[in-house]
Write a protein that holds these residues in place. Structure first.
Motif, mmCIF file in Angstrom:
data_model
loop_
_atom_site.group_PDB
_atom_site.id
_atom_site.type_symbol
_atom_site.label_atom_id
_atom_site.label_comp_id
_atom_site.label_asym_id
_atom_site.label_seq_id
_atom_site.Cartn_x
_atom_site.Cartn_y
_atom_site.Cartn_z
ATOM 1 N N ASN A 147 -31.485 96.398 42.617
ATOM 2 C CA ASN A 147 -32.543 96.400 41.605
ATOM 3 C C ASN A 147 -33.607 95.378 42.026
ATOM 4 O OD1 ASN A 147 -34.176 96.068 39.303
ATOM 5 N ND2 ASN A 147 -32.479 96.534 37.923
ATOM 6 N N LYS A 148 -34.816 95.855 42.273
ATOM 7 C CA LYS A 148 -35.891 94.966 42.724
ATOM 8 C C LYS A 148 -36.168 93.865 41.717
ATOM 9 C CE LYS A 148 -40.576 95.032 44.628
ATOM 10 N NZ LYS A 148 -41.744 95.880 44.975
ATOM 11 N N ALA A 149 -35.929 94.144 40.435
ATOM 12 C CA ALA A 149 -36.169 93.140 39.394
ATOM 13 C C ALA A 149 -35.200 91.975 39.495
ATOM 14 C CB ALA A 149 -36.072 93.788 38.010
ATOM 15 N N TRP A 150 -34.120 92.147 40.240
ATOM 16 C CA TRP A 150 -33.130 91.088 40.389
ATOM 17 C C TRP A 150 -33.327 90.295 41.673
ATOM 18 C CZ3 TRP A 150 -28.486 94.789 39.073
ATOM 19 C CH2 TRP A 150 -28.559 95.126 37.713
ATOM 20 N N THR A 151 -34.500 90.338 42.226
ATOM 21 C CA THR A 151 -34.822 89.517 43.398
ATOM 22 C C THR A 151 -35.808 88.426 42.987
ATOM 23 O OG1 THR A 151 -36.712 90.827 44.139
ATOM 24 C CG2 THR A 151 -34.520 91.514 44.903
ATOM 25 N N VAL A 152 -35.742 87.302 43.675
ATOM 26 C CA VAL A 152 -36.659 86.193 43.380
ATOM 27 C C VAL A 152 -37.250 85.671 44.689
ATOM 28 C CG1 VAL A 152 -35.508 85.483 41.250
ATOM 29 C CG2 VAL A 152 -34.769 84.522 43.431
ATOM 30 N N PRO A 153 -38.527 85.270 44.669
ATOM 31 C CA PRO A 153 -39.126 84.671 45.869
ATOM 32 C C PRO A 153 -38.692 83.220 46.018
ATOM 33 C CG PRO A 153 -40.739 84.738 44.098
ATOM 34 C CD PRO A 153 -39.504 85.423 43.565
ATOM 35 N N LEU A 154 -38.562 82.789 47.256
ATOM 36 C CA LEU A 154 -38.221 81.395 47.560
ATOM 37 C C LEU A 154 -39.366 80.761 48.333
ATOM 38 C CD1 LEU A 154 -34.487 81.677 48.696
ATOM 39 C CD2 LEU A 154 -35.369 81.054 46.444
ATOM 40 N N TRP A 155 -39.540 79.438 48.111
ATOM 41 C CA TRP A 155 -40.637 78.706 48.739
ATOM 42 C C TRP A 155 -40.129 77.395 49.313
ATOM 43 C CZ3 TRP A 155 -44.882 81.726 48.677
ATOM 44 C CH2 TRP A 155 -44.970 82.685 47.664
ATOM 45 N N LEU A 156 -40.559 77.089 50.523
ATOM 46 C CA LEU A 156 -40.317 75.772 51.105
ATOM 47 C C LEU A 156 -41.516 74.884 50.784
ATOM 48 C CD1 LEU A 156 -38.933 76.611 54.657
ATOM 49 C CD2 LEU A 156 -37.691 75.422 52.839
ATOM 50 N N ALA A 157 -41.256 73.697 50.279
ATOM 51 C CA ALA A 157 -42.343 72.782 49.922
ATOM 52 C C ALA A 157 -42.059 71.389 50.482
ATOM 53 C CB ALA A 157 -42.522 72.715 48.406
ATOM 54 N N THR A 158 -43.109 70.759 51.004
ATOM 55 C CA THR A 158 -43.054 69.366 51.444
ATOM 56 C C THR A 158 -44.297 68.669 50.916
ATOM 57 O OG1 THR A 158 -44.215 69.881 53.509
ATOM 58 C CG2 THR A 158 -41.806 69.953 53.558
ATOM 59 N N HIS A 159 -44.273 67.341 50.920
ATOM 60 C CA HIS A 159 -45.457 66.601 50.511
ATOM 61 C C HIS A 159 -46.350 66.379 51.721
ATOM 62 C CE1 HIS A 159 -48.040 63.377 48.965
ATOM 63 N NE2 HIS A 159 -47.727 63.861 47.766
ATOM 64 N N VAL A 160 -47.651 66.486 51.504
ATOM 65 C CA VAL A 160 -48.606 66.430 52.609
ATOM 66 C C VAL A 160 -48.483 65.125 53.401
ATOM 67 C CG1 VAL A 160 -50.465 65.479 51.158
ATOM 68 C CG2 VAL A 160 -51.038 66.769 53.242
ATOM 69 N N ASP A 161 -48.122 64.015 52.743
ATOM 70 C CA ASP A 161 -48.030 62.734 53.443
ATOM 71 C C ASP A 161 -46.894 62.710 54.471
ATOM 72 O OD1 ASP A 161 -50.154 61.785 52.029
ATOM 73 O OD2 ASP A 161 -49.003 60.483 50.703
ATOM 74 N N LEU A 162 -45.816 63.457 54.193
ATOM 75 C CA LEU A 162 -44.647 63.407 55.064
ATOM 76 C C LEU A 162 -44.414 64.706 55.823
ATOM 77 C CD1 LEU A 162 -42.136 61.577 52.675
ATOM 78 C CD2 LEU A 162 -43.635 60.581 54.410
ATOM 79 N N HIS A 163 -45.252 65.682 55.612
ATOM 80 C CA HIS A 163 -45.042 67.002 56.205
ATOM 81 C C HIS A 163 -44.976 66.938 57.724
ATOM 82 C CE1 HIS A 163 -45.256 71.345 56.695
ATOM 83 N NE2 HIS A 163 -46.275 71.194 57.515
ATOM 84 N N ARG A 164 -45.799 66.104 58.349
ATOM 85 C CA ARG A 164 -45.876 66.057 59.802
ATOM 86 C C ARG A 164 -44.908 65.060 60.428
ATOM 87 N NH1 ARG A 164 -47.775 70.621 61.816
ATOM 88 N NH2 ARG A 164 -49.619 71.332 60.677
ATOM 89 N N THR A 165 -44.099 64.379 59.636
ATOM 90 C CA THR A 165 -43.159 63.433 60.231
ATOM 91 C C THR A 165 -42.126 64.191 61.058
ATOM 92 O OG1 THR A 165 -41.802 63.451 58.231
ATOM 93 C CG2 THR A 165 -43.453 61.717 58.417
#
Length: 314
Positions: A279-297
């Motif tokens: 059932n397509k309604a039973w799927t959820v999107p996932l997101w990877l998030a980092t903070h801009v200050d530490l993203h490039r570490t």
């Protein structure tokens, strides 16, 4: 090098906006001491970690509070608790230490392994999606520990509560977050062999009489399959209910009832059988998030690399 000064200048501006009266924030030693007290909770633990005498730690805190013109900590019998200003100080100190350590590692050049600790935050149902990537990261960087917060409380990346967040649902819209898609995950109603041997497998959604269910706690109403549970599962059909994902999965595995679980979890285990059509309604999107200050570490980029590679292989 510029990224460190940019981050420090941005944080100093934030302090200025609070009008706390800092003319020249040159107290890095004191900031670092306060950060360790806040992180470890006591002066003794901070002194041991830093190699200082307790009196030195107390003096650093006194100097920093005098510089700021306000209290950073509230002292109590069990240790130190941060004030609202202390939360800001902790945020500055933590980011500065992260960036300084990262620069030191890059300057060394020859260092092939990442050290320290990296913190991830994720909702418990999706934790399994990261384990292979974490294992690969640890194999290459055994001196970097991994800490996972799998609670429902969303860690504030802007306060340094985590380096990387894996979040479900709508795309995070914080202006200081770097966000990328991690794809979608699906859920379905599953029955285990242990359940099927006792109760059989229903033919369809109309063949549920006599069957038992394991369901999340009622407060889990935001789960995509919750409306189906409300429409099809009567109270007398609920054999077990828990707010803890691990408990529910163990109950389904034990044959106590059928229950919803992630397709990725069912496919990774033996004996699970999907009960209903996808059932397509039973799927959820996932997101990877980092903070801009530490993203490039270095360590954040390394972990992100393993996570994205592992997702592509899946």
């Amino acid at each position: 090098m510029l990224c460190i000064f940019d981050a420090l200048n941005a944080e100093k501006s934030a302090f200025d906006a609070r009008k706390i009266g800092i003319d020249d924030m040159d107290k890095w030693a004191e900031l670092r001491t306060a950060y360790q007290v806040a992180r470890l909770g006591t002066v003794s633990a901070a002194a041991e970690m830093l190699g200082f005498h307790r009196a030195t730690v107390n003096r650093h805190i006194d100097v920093l509070e005098a510089e700021l013109g306000a209290r950073i900590f509230i002292r109590h019998a069990r240790g130190y608790a941060l004030t609202e200003l202390g939360e800001d100080v902790l945020r500055v100190a933590q980011k500065t230490e992260e960036l300084t350590d990262d620069l030191a590692g890059r300057v060394k050049g020859a260092k092939t392994q990442i050290e320290g600790e990296i913190k991830l935050t994720i909702l418990a149902p999706f934790a399994g999606l990261l384990m292979s990537a974490i294992a690969d990261f640890r194999a290459q960087n055994p001196n970097c520990g991994v800490q996972i917060d799998a609670s429902e409380d969303l860690a504030r990346l802007e306060y340094g509560e985590a380096h990387i967040a894996l979040r479900a649902g709508s795309k995070p819209d914080h202006p200081d977050y770097v966000v990328s898609s991690f794809g979608r995950v699906g859920f379905n109603l599953y029955a285990h062999d242990t359940y099927i041997s006792r109760f059989g497998l229903p033919k369809n959604a109309s063949d549920l009489d006599g069957h038992q269910f394991v369901v999340p706690h009622a407060q889990a109403g935001r789960l995509p399959f919750w409306p189906w549970i409300e429409d099809h599962v009567r109270p007398d059909m609920i054999a077990l209910s828990s707010r803890h994902i691990g408990v529910n999965l163990a109950a389904i595995t034990a044959g106590i009832g059928m229950g919803f679980t992630g397709d990725h979890e069912a496919q990774a285990s033996d004996g699970f059988h999907r009960v209903l059509p996808p059932n397509k309604a039973w799927t959820v999107p996932l997101w990877l998030a980092t903070h801009v200050d530490l993203h490039r570490t270095e360590k954040v980029q390394a972990m992100l690399g393993f996570i994205k590679l592992g997702r592509e292989e899946d």
